[in-house]
Enzyme design. Structure first.
Site, PDB file in Angstrom:
ATOM      1  N   ASN A 110       0.835  -1.209   0.000  1.00  0.00           N
ATOM      2  CA  ASN A 110       0.000   0.000   0.000  1.00  0.00           C
ATOM      3  C   ASN A 110       0.862   1.248   0.000  1.00  0.00           C
ATOM      4  OD1 ASN A 110      -0.455   1.891   2.576  1.00  0.00           O
ATOM      5  ND2 ASN A 110       0.200  -0.123   3.327  1.00  0.00           N
ATOM      6  N   PHE A 114      -1.592   8.169   4.368  1.00  0.00           N
ATOM      7  CA  PHE A 114      -2.384   8.786   5.450  1.00  0.00           C
ATOM      8  C   PHE A 114      -3.630   9.500   4.923  1.00  0.00           C
ATOM      9  CE2 PHE A 114       1.408   9.493   8.623  1.00  0.00           C
ATOM     10  CZ  PHE A 114       1.414   8.143   8.898  1.00  0.00           C
ATOM     11  N   ASN A 171       2.851   7.324  15.346  1.00  0.00           N
ATOM     12  CA  ASN A 171       3.328   6.557  14.191  1.00  0.00           C
ATOM     13  C   ASN A 171       4.466   7.325  13.510  1.00  0.00           C
ATOM     14  OD1 ASN A 171       3.688   5.094  11.870  1.00  0.00           O
ATOM     15  ND2 ASN A 171       1.696   5.558  10.982  1.00  0.00           N
ATOM     16  N   SER A 174       5.418   4.988   8.880  1.00  0.00           N
ATOM     17  CA  SER A 174       4.792   4.698   7.583  1.00  0.00           C
ATOM     18  C   SER A 174       5.741   5.136   6.480  1.00  0.00           C
ATOM     19  CB  SER A 174       3.463   5.431   7.448  1.00  0.00           C
ATOM     20  OG  SER A 174       2.504   4.794   8.235  1.00  0.00           O
ATOM     21  N   ASN A 176       5.002   5.955   3.468  1.00  0.00           N
ATOM     22  CA  ASN A 176       4.356   6.701   2.389  1.00  0.00           C
ATOM     23  C   ASN A 176       4.196   8.189   2.666  1.00  0.00           C
ATOM     24  OD1 ASN A 176       3.959   4.227   0.925  1.00  0.00           O
ATOM     25  ND2 ASN A 176       2.360   3.747   2.426  1.00  0.00           N
ATOM     26  N   THR A 177       4.796   8.664   3.752  1.00  0.00           N
ATOM     27  CA  THR A 177       4.809  10.104   4.032  1.00  0.00           C
ATOM     28  C   THR A 177       6.271  10.528   4.071  1.00  0.00           C
ATOM     29  OG1 THR A 177       2.727  10.057   5.264  1.00  0.00           O
ATOM     30  CG2 THR A 177       4.218  11.872   5.764  1.00  0.00           C
ATOM     31  N   LYS A 216       5.297   3.569  17.240  1.00  0.00           N
ATOM     32  CA  LYS A 216       5.274   2.478  16.258  1.00  0.00           C
ATOM     33  C   LYS A 216       6.450   2.616  15.301  1.00  0.00           C
ATOM     34  CE  LYS A 216       2.284   0.066  13.009  1.00  0.00           C
ATOM     35  NZ  LYS A 216       0.895  -0.107  12.574  1.00  0.00           N
ATOM     36  N   ASN A 245       5.712  -1.669  11.500  1.00  0.00           N
ATOM     37  CA  ASN A 245       4.930  -1.179  10.360  1.00  0.00           C
ATOM     38  C   ASN A 245       5.301  -1.994   9.112  1.00  0.00           C
ATOM     39  OD1 ASN A 245       3.385   0.667   8.689  1.00  0.00           O
ATOM     40  ND2 ASN A 245       3.675   2.162  10.331  1.00  0.00           N
TER      41      ASN A 245
END
Ligand SMILES: Cc1cc2nc3c(=O)[nH]c(=O)nc-3n(C[C@H](O)[C@H](O)[C@H](O)COP(=O)(O)O)c2cc1C
Length: 347
Positions: A110, A114, A171, A174, A176-177, A216, A245
Protein backbone atom coordinates in the site's frame (compact mmCIF):
# COMPACT_ATOMS: atom_id res chain seq x y z
CA UNK A 1 -17.89 -19.02 5.33
CA UNK A 2 -15.21 -16.31 5.06
CA UNK A 3 -13.51 -18.09 2.14
CA UNK A 4 -16.66 -17.57 0.01
CA UNK A 5 -16.93 -13.94 1.07
CA UNK A 6 -13.23 -13.48 0.40
CA UNK A 7 -13.60 -14.76 -3.14
CA UNK A 8 -16.28 -12.14 -3.80
CA UNK A 9 -14.27 -9.35 -2.14
CA UNK A 10 -11.02 -10.27 -3.89
CA UNK A 11 -12.82 -10.03 -7.24
CA UNK A 12 -13.25 -6.30 -6.53
CA UNK A 13 -10.74 -3.48 -6.58
CA UNK A 14 -8.97 -3.69 -3.16
CA UNK A 15 -9.92 -0.21 -1.98
CA UNK A 16 -13.56 -0.68 -3.00
CA UNK A 17 -13.61 -4.05 -1.19
CA UNK A 18 -12.14 -2.30 1.85
CA UNK A 19 -14.86 0.37 1.98
CA UNK A 20 -17.64 -2.14 1.34
CA UNK A 21 -16.39 -4.39 4.15
CA UNK A 22 -16.11 -1.53 6.64
CA UNK A 23 -19.60 -0.30 5.71
CA UNK A 24 -21.00 -3.83 6.13
CA UNK A 25 -19.33 -4.33 9.53
CA UNK A 26 -20.59 -0.91 10.68
CA UNK A 27 -24.13 -1.69 9.52
CA UNK A 28 -24.14 -5.18 11.04
CA UNK A 29 -23.12 -3.73 14.41
CA UNK A 30 -25.79 -1.02 14.30
CA UNK A 31 -28.40 -3.68 13.53
CA UNK A 32 -27.20 -5.82 16.45
CA UNK A 33 -26.08 -8.65 14.15
CA UNK A 34 -22.50 -9.08 15.34
CA UNK A 35 -23.38 -12.00 17.62
CA UNK A 36 -24.21 -13.98 14.46
CA UNK A 37 -20.67 -13.50 13.11
CA UNK A 38 -18.59 -13.57 16.29
CA UNK A 39 -17.07 -16.86 17.40
CA UNK A 40 -16.17 -17.49 21.05
CA UNK A 41 -12.70 -16.11 21.77
CA UNK A 42 -10.40 -17.43 24.51
CA UNK A 43 -10.65 -15.28 27.63
CA UNK A 44 -6.99 -14.64 28.34
CA UNK A 45 -6.63 -11.29 30.13
CA UNK A 46 -3.31 -9.52 29.65
CA UNK A 47 -1.93 -6.35 31.24
CA UNK A 48 -0.55 -3.92 28.68
CA UNK A 49 0.66 -0.40 29.53
CA UNK A 50 -1.56 -0.43 32.63
CA UNK A 51 -4.63 -1.51 30.62
CA UNK A 52 -6.36 -4.87 30.89
CA UNK A 53 -7.04 -6.57 27.55
CA UNK A 54 -9.56 -9.45 27.47
CA UNK A 55 -7.20 -11.20 25.04
CA UNK A 56 -3.88 -10.11 23.50
CA UNK A 57 -4.98 -10.03 19.81
CA UNK A 58 -5.61 -6.52 18.53
CA UNK A 59 -6.51 -4.85 15.26
CA UNK A 60 -3.59 -2.89 13.79
CA UNK A 61 -3.85 0.73 12.68
CA UNK A 62 -4.77 1.71 9.14
CA UNK A 63 -7.78 -0.52 8.59
CA UNK A 64 -10.21 1.87 10.30
CA UNK A 65 -8.41 5.17 9.78
CA UNK A 66 -11.43 7.37 10.55
CA UNK A 67 -12.99 5.23 13.30
CA UNK A 68 -15.96 4.47 11.05
CA UNK A 69 -16.43 0.81 11.99
CA UNK A 70 -14.55 0.33 15.26
CA UNK A 71 -17.71 -0.55 17.22
CA UNK A 72 -18.33 -3.47 14.84
CA UNK A 73 -14.67 -4.46 14.57
CA UNK A 74 -14.43 -4.51 18.37
CA UNK A 75 -17.51 -6.72 18.53
CA UNK A 76 -15.69 -9.37 16.43
CA UNK A 77 -13.68 -10.22 19.55
CA UNK A 78 -10.44 -8.26 19.21
CA UNK A 79 -8.73 -7.73 22.56
CA UNK A 80 -8.08 -4.13 21.50
CA UNK A 81 -8.66 -1.96 18.46
CA UNK A 82 -6.41 0.77 17.10
CA UNK A 83 -7.92 3.43 14.82
CA UNK A 84 -6.04 6.00 12.68
CA UNK A 85 -3.52 7.06 11.56
CA UNK A 86 -5.19 10.41 11.88
CA UNK A 87 -3.58 13.78 11.09
CA UNK A 88 -4.47 17.30 12.33
CA UNK A 89 -6.09 18.30 9.02
CA UNK A 90 -8.00 16.03 6.62
CA UNK A 91 -5.94 14.96 3.59
CA UNK A 92 -6.76 12.86 0.50
CA UNK A 93 -3.63 10.67 0.50
CA UNK A 94 -1.93 9.51 -2.68
CA UNK A 95 -3.64 9.17 -6.07
CA UNK A 96 -5.49 5.92 -6.85
CA UNK A 97 -4.69 3.09 -7.28
CA UNK A 98 -2.67 2.82 -4.07
CA UNK A 99 -3.64 -0.52 -2.54
CA UNK A 100 -2.61 -3.85 -4.09
CA UNK A 101 -3.02 -7.49 -3.16
CA UNK A 102 0.00 -9.67 -3.86
CA UNK A 103 -2.03 -12.85 -3.58
CA UNK A 104 0.74 -15.28 -4.53
CA UNK A 105 2.64 -14.15 -1.43
CA UNK A 106 -0.29 -13.61 1.00
CA UNK A 107 0.69 -9.97 1.05
CA UNK A 108 -0.45 -6.40 0.45
CA UNK A 109 1.45 -3.39 -0.88
CA UNK A 110 0.00 0.00 0.00
CA UNK A 111 0.93 3.60 -0.60
CA UNK A 112 -2.21 5.13 0.89
CA UNK A 113 -0.31 8.15 2.30
CA UNK A 114 -2.38 8.79 5.45
CA UNK A 115 -5.67 9.41 3.65
CA UNK A 116 -7.98 10.46 6.48
CA UNK A 117 -10.78 12.85 7.36
CA UNK A 118 -8.78 14.64 10.06
CA UNK A 119 -8.68 14.45 13.83
CA UNK A 120 -11.88 16.48 14.42
CA UNK A 121 -13.91 14.00 12.38
CA UNK A 122 -12.37 11.05 14.23
CA UNK A 123 -13.25 12.60 17.58
CA UNK A 124 -16.89 12.91 16.55
CA UNK A 125 -16.82 9.19 15.78
CA UNK A 126 -15.22 8.01 19.03
CA UNK A 127 -17.12 10.42 21.31
CA UNK A 128 -20.20 8.22 21.50
CA UNK A 129 -18.54 4.84 21.35
CA UNK A 130 -20.45 1.65 22.04
CA UNK A 131 -17.29 -0.48 21.97
CA UNK A 132 -16.38 -1.02 25.62
CA UNK A 133 -12.95 -2.57 24.98
CA UNK A 134 -9.53 -0.93 24.77
CA UNK A 135 -9.31 1.73 22.04
CA UNK A 136 -5.97 3.00 20.73
CA UNK A 137 -5.79 6.13 18.59
CA UNK A 138 -2.84 6.33 16.21
CA UNK A 139 -1.62 9.81 15.28
CA UNK A 140 0.70 11.18 12.61
CA UNK A 141 1.65 14.34 10.76
CA UNK A 142 0.12 15.94 7.68
CA UNK A 143 2.06 15.33 4.46
CA UNK A 144 2.90 19.03 4.06
CA UNK A 145 4.09 19.63 7.62
CA UNK A 146 7.90 19.92 7.53
CA UNK A 147 9.68 17.20 9.51
CA UNK A 148 11.20 19.91 11.80
CA UNK A 149 7.64 20.87 12.81
CA UNK A 150 6.31 17.30 13.06
CA UNK A 151 6.10 17.41 16.87
CA UNK A 152 3.46 20.16 16.61
CA UNK A 153 1.19 17.83 14.61
CA UNK A 154 1.65 14.89 17.00
CA UNK A 155 1.04 17.11 20.05
CA UNK A 156 -2.01 18.74 18.52
CA UNK A 157 -3.55 15.34 17.75
CA UNK A 158 -2.66 14.09 21.24
CA UNK A 159 -4.36 17.08 22.80
CA UNK A 160 -7.55 16.42 20.82
CA UNK A 161 -7.78 12.63 21.23
CA UNK A 162 -6.48 12.37 24.80
CA UNK A 163 -9.84 12.18 26.57
CA UNK A 164 -11.24 9.57 24.18
CA UNK A 165 -8.24 7.22 23.88
CA UNK A 166 -7.24 4.34 26.14
CA UNK A 167 -3.79 4.64 24.61
CA UNK A 168 -2.21 6.79 21.92
CA UNK A 169 0.26 5.62 19.27
CA UNK A 170 2.77 7.96 17.66
CA UNK A 171 3.33 6.56 14.19
CA UNK A 172 6.82 7.43 12.97
CA UNK A 173 7.16 4.54 10.57
CA UNK A 174 4.79 4.70 7.58
CA UNK A 175 6.85 4.64 4.40
CA UNK A 176 4.36 6.70 2.39
CA UNK A 177 4.81 10.10 4.03
CA UNK A 178 8.01 11.80 2.97
CA UNK A 179 10.52 12.19 5.81
CA UNK A 180 8.32 10.50 8.43
CA UNK A 181 10.75 7.67 9.07
CA UNK A 182 13.56 10.19 9.72
CA UNK A 183 11.78 10.80 13.02
CA UNK A 184 13.05 7.39 14.18
CA UNK A 185 16.67 8.50 14.38
CA UNK A 186 19.05 10.67 16.42
CA UNK A 187 18.09 14.21 17.41
CA UNK A 188 14.79 14.13 15.53
CA UNK A 189 13.67 11.13 17.58
CA UNK A 190 14.81 12.65 20.87
CA UNK A 191 13.14 15.98 20.13
CA UNK A 192 9.89 14.26 19.13
CA UNK A 193 9.77 11.90 22.11
CA UNK A 194 10.65 14.77 24.48
CA UNK A 195 7.77 16.85 23.11
CA UNK A 196 5.35 13.92 23.22
CA UNK A 197 6.26 13.09 26.82
CA UNK A 198 5.87 16.73 27.93
CA UNK A 199 2.48 16.90 26.24
CA UNK A 200 1.38 13.62 27.83
CA UNK A 201 2.38 14.80 31.32
CA UNK A 202 0.65 18.16 30.82
CA UNK A 203 -2.57 16.44 29.67
CA UNK A 204 -2.40 13.85 32.46
CA UNK A 205 -2.13 16.62 35.04
CA UNK A 206 -4.95 18.66 33.52
CA UNK A 207 -7.33 15.73 33.21
CA UNK A 208 -6.23 13.66 36.19
CA UNK A 209 -6.00 10.63 33.89
CA UNK A 210 -2.83 9.05 32.54
CA UNK A 211 -3.15 7.80 28.96
CA UNK A 212 -0.20 5.63 27.90
CA UNK A 213 1.70 6.45 24.71
CA UNK A 214 3.29 3.88 22.38
CA UNK A 215 5.65 4.49 19.46
CA UNK A 216 5.27 2.48 16.26
CA UNK A 217 8.48 1.64 14.43
CA UNK A 218 9.56 0.28 11.03
CA UNK A 219 11.15 -3.09 10.32
CA UNK A 220 13.80 -1.59 8.03
CA UNK A 221 16.42 -0.70 10.60
CA UNK A 222 19.88 -1.96 11.44
CA UNK A 223 20.21 -3.48 14.91
CA UNK A 224 22.16 -0.36 16.08
CA UNK A 225 19.19 1.83 15.23
CA UNK A 226 16.79 -0.52 17.05
CA UNK A 227 19.08 -0.34 20.11
CA UNK A 228 19.07 3.47 19.92
CA UNK A 229 15.29 3.52 19.77
CA UNK A 230 15.16 1.29 22.85
CA UNK A 231 17.46 3.73 24.67
CA UNK A 232 15.28 6.67 23.71
CA UNK A 233 12.14 4.83 24.87
CA UNK A 234 13.77 4.48 28.30
CA UNK A 235 15.05 8.03 28.36
CA UNK A 236 11.63 9.55 27.65
CA UNK A 237 9.64 6.99 29.67
CA UNK A 238 7.53 5.91 26.69
CA UNK A 239 4.90 3.37 27.74
CA UNK A 240 5.09 0.88 24.88
CA UNK A 241 6.41 0.12 21.42
CA UNK A 242 4.65 -1.35 18.40
CA UNK A 243 6.87 -3.38 16.05
CA UNK A 244 6.44 -3.23 13.14
CA UNK A 245 4.93 -1.18 10.36
CA UNK A 246 5.17 -2.27 6.69
CA UNK A 247 8.55 -2.85 5.02
CA UNK A 248 10.09 -1.07 2.06
CA UNK A 249 12.08 -4.23 1.24
CA UNK A 250 10.04 -5.86 -1.50
CA UNK A 251 12.71 -8.21 -2.84
CA UNK A 252 10.66 -11.23 -1.72
CA UNK A 253 7.73 -10.31 -3.97
CA UNK A 254 9.53 -8.72 -6.90
CA UNK A 255 8.32 -10.18 -10.18
CA UNK A 256 4.96 -11.32 -8.77
CA UNK A 257 1.78 -9.60 -10.00
CA UNK A 258 1.73 -6.16 -8.25
CA UNK A 259 4.98 -7.13 -6.50
CA UNK A 260 6.84 -4.15 -7.93
CA UNK A 261 4.36 -1.47 -6.87
CA UNK A 262 5.67 1.46 -4.83
CA UNK A 263 4.73 1.41 -1.14
CA UNK A 264 5.00 -0.64 2.03
CA UNK A 265 4.75 -4.43 2.03
CA UNK A 266 2.76 -6.29 4.70
CA UNK A 267 1.63 -9.86 5.31
CA UNK A 268 3.56 -13.13 5.22
CA UNK A 269 6.78 -11.78 3.65
CA UNK A 270 7.10 -9.43 6.67
CA UNK A 271 6.51 -12.13 9.29
CA UNK A 272 10.08 -13.14 10.05
CA UNK A 273 11.60 -9.67 9.90
CA UNK A 274 9.09 -8.12 12.29
CA UNK A 275 9.60 -11.01 14.72
CA UNK A 276 13.36 -10.33 14.59
CA UNK A 277 12.76 -6.69 15.50
CA UNK A 278 10.51 -7.77 18.40
CA UNK A 279 13.31 -10.06 19.62
CA UNK A 280 15.93 -7.28 19.34
CA UNK A 281 13.72 -4.85 21.23
CA UNK A 282 12.89 -7.47 23.84
CA UNK A 283 16.54 -8.00 24.61
CA UNK A 284 17.17 -4.27 24.96
CA UNK A 285 13.99 -3.44 26.90
CA UNK A 286 14.24 -6.36 29.30
CA UNK A 287 10.47 -6.50 29.92
CA UNK A 288 10.46 -2.96 31.34
CA UNK A 289 8.61 -1.51 28.36
CA UNK A 290 6.00 -3.74 26.69
CA UNK A 291 6.11 -4.62 23.00
CA UNK A 292 3.14 -5.12 20.70
CA UNK A 293 4.21 -7.47 17.89
CA UNK A 294 2.72 -6.97 14.43
CA UNK A 295 3.68 -8.18 10.97
CA UNK A 296 2.60 -11.21 8.98
CA UNK A 297 0.49 -12.95 11.60
CA UNK A 298 -1.63 -15.44 9.65
CA UNK A 299 -2.34 -18.21 12.16
CA UNK A 300 -1.84 -19.38 15.73
CA UNK A 301 1.81 -20.33 15.24
CA UNK A 302 2.89 -17.00 13.78
CA UNK A 303 1.06 -15.20 16.61
CA UNK A 304 2.85 -17.36 19.18
CA UNK A 305 6.21 -16.60 17.50
CA UNK A 306 5.76 -12.92 18.36
CA UNK A 307 4.97 -13.77 22.01
CA UNK A 308 8.00 -16.08 22.22
CA UNK A 309 10.14 -13.28 20.78
CA UNK A 310 9.04 -11.07 23.68
CA UNK A 311 5.77 -9.37 22.69
CA UNK A 312 3.07 -8.91 25.35
CA UNK A 313 0.31 -8.57 22.74
CA UNK A 314 -0.03 -8.74 18.96
CA UNK A 315 -1.93 -6.95 16.21
CA UNK A 316 -3.14 -8.14 12.83
CA UNK A 317 -4.04 -6.43 9.57
CA UNK A 318 -3.16 -8.33 6.36
CA UNK A 319 -3.84 -11.74 7.91
CA UNK A 320 -7.29 -10.49 8.91
CA UNK A 321 -8.01 -9.48 5.28
CA UNK A 322 -6.92 -12.93 4.00
CA UNK A 323 -8.32 -15.10 6.80
CA UNK A 324 -11.21 -13.12 8.29
CA UNK A 325 -12.44 -13.14 11.92
CA UNK A 326 -11.38 -16.79 12.38
CA UNK A 327 -7.80 -15.50 12.71
CA UNK A 328 -8.69 -13.63 15.93
CA UNK A 329 -10.01 -16.82 17.54
CA UNK A 330 -7.10 -18.94 16.34
CA UNK A 331 -4.39 -16.48 17.42
CA UNK A 332 -6.01 -15.86 20.82
CA UNK A 333 -6.36 -19.58 21.50
CA UNK A 334 -2.77 -20.41 20.54
CA UNK A 335 -1.38 -17.52 22.58
CA UNK A 336 -3.48 -18.54 25.62
CA UNK A 337 -2.02 -22.07 25.41
CA UNK A 338 1.51 -20.72 25.00
CA UNK A 339 1.12 -18.36 27.95
CA UNK A 340 -0.09 -21.21 30.13
CA UNK A 341 2.88 -23.30 29.01
CA UNK A 342 5.32 -20.45 29.78
CA UNK A 343 3.72 -19.94 33.22
CA UNK A 344 3.97 -23.63 34.15
CA UNK A 345 7.62 -23.71 32.98
CA UNK A 346 8.37 -20.85 35.38
CA UNK A 347 7.04 -22.87 38.36
C1 LIG B 1 -3.56 -0.82 3.62
C2 LIG B 1 -2.76 -0.59 4.87
C3 LIG B 1 -2.81 0.64 5.50
C4 LIG B 1 -2.08 0.86 6.67
N1 LIG B 1 -2.17 2.07 7.30
C5 LIG B 1 -1.52 2.28 8.47
C6 LIG B 1 -1.68 3.50 9.17
O1 LIG B 1 -2.42 4.38 8.77
N2 LIG B 1 -0.98 3.64 10.32
C7 LIG B 1 -0.17 2.66 10.84
O2 LIG B 1 0.41 2.84 11.90
N3 LIG B 1 -0.02 1.49 10.18
C8 LIG B 1 -0.68 1.28 9.02
N4 LIG B 1 -0.53 0.08 8.38
C9 LIG B 1 0.42 -0.94 8.90
C10 LIG B 1 -0.28 -2.00 9.74
O3 LIG B 1 -0.88 -1.44 10.88
C11 LIG B 1 0.73 -3.09 10.17
O4 LIG B 1 1.70 -2.49 11.01
C12 LIG B 1 1.44 -3.75 8.99
O5 LIG B 1 0.55 -3.93 7.92
C13 LIG B 1 2.05 -5.09 9.37
O6 LIG B 1 1.08 -5.99 9.83
P1 LIG B 1 0.37 -7.11 8.90
O7 LIG B 1 1.46 -7.87 8.20
O8 LIG B 1 -0.46 -7.93 9.84
O9 LIG B 1 -0.47 -6.36 7.92
C14 LIG B 1 -1.26 -0.16 7.19
C15 LIG B 1 -1.20 -1.41 6.55
C16 LIG B 1 -1.93 -1.63 5.40
C17 LIG B 1 -1.87 -2.98 4.73
Amino acid sequence: MYSTLRKALFALDPERAHHLSLDAIGAAERLGMMSLIKRPIAHDPVELMGLTLPNPVGLAAGLDKNAQAFNGLGALGFGFVEVGTVTPRPQPGNPLPRLFRVEEADAIINRMGFNNLGVDYLIQRVKHRRYKGVLGINVGKNFDTPVEKAADDYCLCMEKVYRYADYITANVSSPNTKGLRDLQFGDSLNRLLGNIKDKQMELAQKSDRYVPVAVKIAPDMESDAVAQIAEALFEYSIDGVIATNTTIDKSSVSGLPHGNEEGGLSGKPLQERSTQVVAQLSKALDKQIPIIGVGGIFDGDSAVDKIRAGATAVQVYTGFIYRGPELIREAAESIALERRRMESNKK
